[in-house]
Design an enzyme around this catalytic site. Structure first.
Site, PDB file in Angstrom:
ATOM      1  N   TYR A 178       0.795  -1.223   0.000  1.00 52.39           N
ATOM      2  CA  TYR A 178       0.000   0.000   0.000  1.00 52.39           C
ATOM      3  C   TYR A 178       0.837   1.288   0.000  1.00 52.39           C
ATOM      4  O   TYR A 178       0.791   2.066  -0.940  1.00 52.39           O
ATOM      5  CB  TYR A 178      -0.956   0.009   1.203  1.00 52.39           C
ATOM      6  CG  TYR A 178      -1.869  -1.183   1.216  1.00 52.39           C
ATOM      7  CD1 TYR A 178      -2.847  -1.344   0.234  1.00 52.39           C
ATOM      8  CD2 TYR A 178      -1.737  -2.181   2.169  1.00 52.39           C
ATOM      9  CE1 TYR A 178      -3.674  -2.453   0.221  1.00 52.39           C
ATOM     10  CE2 TYR A 178      -2.567  -3.298   2.166  1.00 52.39           C
ATOM     11  CZ  TYR A 178      -3.530  -3.431   1.188  1.00 52.39           C
ATOM     12  OH  TYR A 178      -4.340  -4.519   1.168  1.00 52.39           O
ATOM     13  N   PRO A 202     -11.512  -0.136  -3.471  1.00 50.38           N
ATOM     14  CA  PRO A 202     -12.753  -0.718  -3.989  1.00 50.38           C
ATOM     15  C   PRO A 202     -13.953   0.199  -3.768  1.00 50.38           C
ATOM     16  O   PRO A 202     -13.947   1.058  -2.886  1.00 50.38           O
ATOM     17  CB  PRO A 202     -12.928  -2.000  -3.158  1.00 50.38           C
ATOM     18  CG  PRO A 202     -11.657  -2.168  -2.389  1.00 50.38           C
ATOM     19  CD  PRO A 202     -11.064  -0.800  -2.253  1.00 50.38           C
ATOM     20  N   HIS A 224      -7.672   1.294   1.063  1.00 52.32           N
ATOM     21  CA  HIS A 224      -7.406  -0.071   1.493  1.00 52.32           C
ATOM     22  C   HIS A 224      -6.319  -0.247   2.548  1.00 52.32           C
ATOM     23  O   HIS A 224      -6.235  -1.297   3.178  1.00 52.32           O
ATOM     24  CB  HIS A 224      -7.020  -0.886   0.251  1.00 52.32           C
ATOM     25  CG  HIS A 224      -7.523  -2.280   0.286  1.00 52.32           C
ATOM     26  ND1 HIS A 224      -7.496  -3.059   1.409  1.00 52.32           N
ATOM     27  CD2 HIS A 224      -8.056  -3.055  -0.678  1.00 52.32           C
ATOM     28  CE1 HIS A 224      -7.987  -4.253   1.127  1.00 52.32           C
ATOM     29  NE2 HIS A 224      -8.339  -4.272  -0.133  1.00 52.32           N
ATOM     30  N   LYS A 261     -25.948 -19.790  -4.161  1.00 52.93           N
ATOM     31  CA  LYS A 261     -25.184 -20.808  -3.423  1.00 52.93           C
ATOM     32  C   LYS A 261     -25.914 -22.138  -3.386  1.00 52.93           C
ATOM     33  O   LYS A 261     -25.307 -23.183  -3.136  1.00 52.93           O
ATOM     34  CB  LYS A 261     -24.952 -20.327  -1.986  1.00 52.93           C
ATOM     35  CG  LYS A 261     -24.027 -19.129  -1.882  1.00 52.93           C
ATOM     36  CD  LYS A 261     -23.777 -18.738  -0.441  1.00 52.93           C
ATOM     37  CE  LYS A 261     -24.975 -18.084   0.212  1.00 52.93           C
ATOM     38  NZ  LYS A 261     -24.666 -17.526   1.538  1.00 52.93           N
ATOM     39  N   SER A 303     -18.303 -26.530  -2.582  1.00 54.75           N
ATOM     40  CA  SER A 303     -18.122 -25.181  -2.047  1.00 54.75           C
ATOM     41  C   SER A 303     -18.595 -24.173  -3.093  1.00 54.75           C
ATOM     42  O   SER A 303     -18.118 -24.190  -4.228  1.00 54.75           O
ATOM     43  CB  SER A 303     -16.640 -24.944  -1.742  1.00 54.75           C
ATOM     44  OG  SER A 303     -16.308 -23.585  -1.878  1.00 54.75           O
ATOM     45  N   TYR A 333      -5.660 -14.665  -8.966  1.00 50.55           N
ATOM     46  CA  TYR A 333      -5.534 -14.222  -7.573  1.00 50.55           C
ATOM     47  C   TYR A 333      -6.900 -14.250  -6.903  1.00 50.55           C
ATOM     48  O   TYR A 333      -7.873 -13.705  -7.414  1.00 50.55           O
ATOM     49  CB  TYR A 333      -4.987 -12.792  -7.545  1.00 50.55           C
ATOM     50  CG  TYR A 333      -4.789 -12.231  -6.156  1.00 50.55           C
ATOM     51  CD1 TYR A 333      -3.541 -12.263  -5.560  1.00 50.55           C
ATOM     52  CD2 TYR A 333      -5.847 -11.669  -5.443  1.00 50.55           C
ATOM     53  CE1 TYR A 333      -3.354 -11.751  -4.285  1.00 50.55           C
ATOM     54  CE2 TYR A 333      -5.668 -11.173  -4.173  1.00 50.55           C
ATOM     55  CZ  TYR A 333      -4.420 -11.208  -3.597  1.00 50.55           C
ATOM     56  OH  TYR A 333      -4.237 -10.708  -2.333  1.00 50.55           O
ATOM     57  N   SER A 390      -8.172 -14.717   3.898  1.00 49.00           N
ATOM     58  CA  SER A 390      -7.988 -14.006   5.159  1.00 49.00           C
ATOM     59  C   SER A 390      -6.992 -14.738   6.061  1.00 49.00           C
ATOM     60  O   SER A 390      -7.077 -15.950   6.239  1.00 49.00           O
ATOM     61  CB  SER A 390      -9.336 -13.893   5.878  1.00 49.00           C
ATOM     62  OG  SER A 390      -9.145 -13.421   7.190  1.00 49.00           O
ATOM     63  N   THR A 416      -3.720 -10.779   4.582  1.00 49.57           N
ATOM     64  CA  THR A 416      -4.186 -11.720   3.545  1.00 49.57           C
ATOM     65  C   THR A 416      -3.041 -12.564   2.993  1.00 49.57           C
ATOM     66  O   THR A 416      -1.871 -12.214   3.120  1.00 49.57           O
ATOM     67  CB  THR A 416      -4.792 -10.970   2.339  1.00 49.57           C
ATOM     68  OG1 THR A 416      -3.773 -10.168   1.738  1.00 49.57           O
ATOM     69  CG2 THR A 416      -5.973 -10.114   2.734  1.00 49.57           C
ATOM     70  N   SER A 436     -12.361 -11.844  -6.191  1.00 43.14           N
ATOM     71  CA  SER A 436     -12.659 -11.673  -4.784  1.00 43.14           C
ATOM     72  C   SER A 436     -14.112 -12.021  -4.489  1.00 43.14           C
ATOM     73  O   SER A 436     -15.015 -11.531  -5.143  1.00 43.14           O
ATOM     74  CB  SER A 436     -12.402 -10.224  -4.401  1.00 43.14           C
ATOM     75  OG  SER A 436     -12.624 -10.033  -3.042  1.00 43.14           O
TER      76      SER A 436
END
Length: 633
Positions: free
Chosen positions: A115, A128, A350, A426, A435, A459, A463, A472, A561
């Site tokens: 960052y 974001p 972020h 889901k 999953s 990517y 967590s 992360t 993500s």
């Protein structure tokens, strides 16, 4: 490669974490005054994975994305790196020493590398945006009323943070680090000429004001009464009306757009800006505020189908200098955005935290705004919100004009497509004992392969909050197993039963990598640590980090993500590679919200095409499972 690595950090997968109302009791109240501290002290430290394990897993992740010759060369480099008494062993021991001496061997390095040292604009490249459901108003009264409720809701959440009564969160039965909740309010990024910093308001003198911006004009709004109680919704509404009526001019210089510039340029302009005492005091007031509320002018009208995509760019960058890009302070950790046309959302910087505190805050605030206000408003006169003044010199005016031009280039380059995948959520993967996240990730792999006939480095953020001060690590969704599945899916020579078996195997491999990552055993942060250790030791850079394979592995054509929320919202962010995609998704029970981004300057990428391919891939995967009844999944 650190710049590409850094850009991935705006894009974090957030696990659905289970809150628990039972907070840890302080062990020794006289020594540990707060529940938060007692909880934090009980968390384990982030481990340093074994060197051989990381090297073996790194090779496995390279297999589907580099050619045989490159892979063979990398094997030789890794063998040399791992030799007894060699450079790898020395760096590993250095990392292990660092882990013993610090609370978290990664966290400070990570904050700096991902960052604060990153010099691209935070807009599009790092911060974001979140699109909330469209609101049922189209005038300023509705805008003010909702803004007042939203502010009250955030202050209600803040009370839990201040009182340390936030429920501890759990993942897989393990308590999670709650530190990031204490970083998101009353904080702000500050530009530097080569490295930025993050300012947090002192706990001994907590701020009592927020900043509100309307028509590019900033105001300090005190949100607490003299007795320490928060203003009621009615009081906040009246104060916002005063702000609105004091900022009707639409010809003011958009000082906030300076924060959208490349960080070195903004650092230089910042130093120039705060030479003036009035400017410095105004900037400090914004930085110290609890959060910022942006009261936006209406954006161009679009069809209902395109509304979410238009709202996404509004949250990400404001739409350009003609619209709302000057109605921001992009360095502020939390900015809530409410448009006069019913658009609503937020963007966040972020550096201080990942997504979980933001998502929890959103869910809390959205529920709060649905409540009817029961508190009686005290009949006390409230002071006029203070307008922040800026003295604009010719040099600052020039900096603003340059920032406008750069912002408009970014706006025209970013292509964002938001879709609601309404066919299933889901529920379908769960029916097949898969999953949901792994199923969606395999859909992304299939969509990309169908578009480009190759696999790419992917990517997905994991967590590390099981560990003290955890941030992360990376889930590498492209694996040997995912590659086998996507290549077989459209192969007419393959039977459906074989395709299902390959899909099942790919989903299980993704789940296994996810578990490995959240337990601190993934490869990417470990490799970064070894690289940074070499830099700190002032030794020559090991060849594995100068290798073509390492560059390919860190060129994420897919930066993805999962952001699960109770609220029917979607997060969005820019790609991390010039020829890549940013894909964010919120899987609900019976539908999935997707945001796909790409750059218009790349002829090979197209956000709408990727969204279509993704939709088709997920439907084809469901069809495959439902038309192959013999599969025992």
């Amino acid at each position: 490669m650190l710049s590409i690595l850094a850009r991935t950090m705006a894009k974090d997968l957030w696990y659905k974490v289970k809150p628990c109302g039972r907070l840890v009791r302080p062990v020794a109240p006289t020594r540990i005054p707060g529940r938060y501290l007692s909880h934090q002290e009980g968390l384990p430290k982030l481990p340093v994975p074994a060197l051989q394990q990381t090297c073996e897993r790194y090779l496995a992740t390279l297999e589907p994305i580099v050619d045989e010759e490159e892979l063979s060369h990398t094997k030789e480099l890794l063998a040399e790196f791992q030799k007894a008494g060699g450079v790898g062993e020395r760096l590993q021991k250095g990392l292990e020493r660092r882990a013993r001496k610090t609370e978290n061997w990664l966290s400070d390095w990570w904050l700096t590398t991902a960052y604060l040292d990153y010099r691209m604009p935070v807009v599009v490249h790092s911060s974001p945006g979140v699109v909330l459901p469209r609101l049922e108003f189209s005038d300023r009264q509705g805008q003010m009323r909702f803004a007042a409720k939203l502010i009250a809701g955030v202050l209600d959440f803040k009370t839990m943070i201040d009182n340390e009564t936030l429920p501890v969160e759990y993942l897989g039965g393990k308590q999670l680090c709650m530190n990031q909740y204490y970083q998101v309010l009353s904080s702000c990024r500050v530009p530097g000429l080569k490295r930025d910093s993050v300012n947090h308001a002192h706990r001994s003198r907590p701020p009592t004001h927020i900043t509100v911006v309307h028509n590019f004009q900033f105001f300090v709004l005190d949100v607490y009464n003299s007795d320490g109680t928060p203003l009621t919704v009615d009081q906040l509404y009246m104060q916002l009306e005063k702000v609105w009526s004091s900022s009707l001019q639409t010809n003011k210089e958009p000082i906030g757009i300076l924060t959208s510039n490349q960080r070195n340029s903004w650092g230089k302009a910042y130093n120039n800006l705060i030479k003036d005492k009035t400017n410095k005091d105004s900037v400090r007031a914004i930085q110290k505020s609890i959060f910022t509320v942006c009261l936006d002018a209406p954006m161009p009208c679009v069809s209902d189908e395109l509304y979410r995509s238009r709202a996404a760019v509004q949250m990400l960058h404001g739409g350009g200098s003609r619209w709302n890009s000057g109605n921001r302070w992009f360095d502020k950790t939390l900015q809530f955005i409410i448009g006069e046309d019913g658009s609503c959302g937020l963007m966040y910087e972020h550096a201080p935290a990942e997504g979980p505190p933001i998502v929890s805050l959103i869910d809390h605030v959205v529920e709060y705004t649905k409540k009817s206000e029961m508190v009686r408003t005290p009949m006390v006169p409230l002071p006029m919100p203070q307008k922040l003044r800026f003295n604009i010199t010719p040099e600052i005016k020039k900096d603003i004009e340059k920032a406008k031009q750069n912002m408009n280039i970014m706006v025209h380059d970013l292509d964002v497509k938001v879709i609601v995948f309404s066919h299933f959520g889901k529920n379908v993967p769960k029916t097949h004992k898969m999953s949901p996240d792994a199923f969606i990730q395999m859909g992304l792999q299939l969509a990309y392969y169908r578009m480009y006939q190759r696999c790419c480095a992917t990517y997905e953020s994991a967590s590390l909050r099981m560990f003290k001060l955890g941030r992360t690590d990376t889930i590498r969704s492209c694996s040997i197993d995912s590659a086998n599945f996507v290549k077989a899916m459209d192969d007419p020579a393959k039977q459906n039963i074989e395709k299902v078996t390959l899909l099942e195997k790919a989903v299980k491999a993704h789940r296994a990598y996810t578990d490995m990552a959240i337990h601190g055993q993934a490869i990417d942060r470990h490799l970064l640590g070894l690289k940074l250790q070499a830099i700190e030791d002032l030794t020559s850079m090991p060849e594995i980090f100068m290798d073509t394979s390492y560059a390919v592995a860190n060129h994420y054509n897919l930066s993805t993500s999962q952001v699960p929320a109770k609220t029917d919202c979607v997060m969005c962010f820019g790609p991390v590679a010039p020829d890549g995609y940013g894909v964010c998704y919120n899987p609900m029970a019976e539908h999935i919200n997707f945001a796909v981004s790409a750059f218009n300057s790349c002829n090979e990428t197209n956000a709408a095409h990727m969204a279509e391919r993704l939709e088709q891939a997920l439907l084809d995967m469901r069809m495959l499972l439902e038309s192959t009844p013999k599969a025992k999944l």
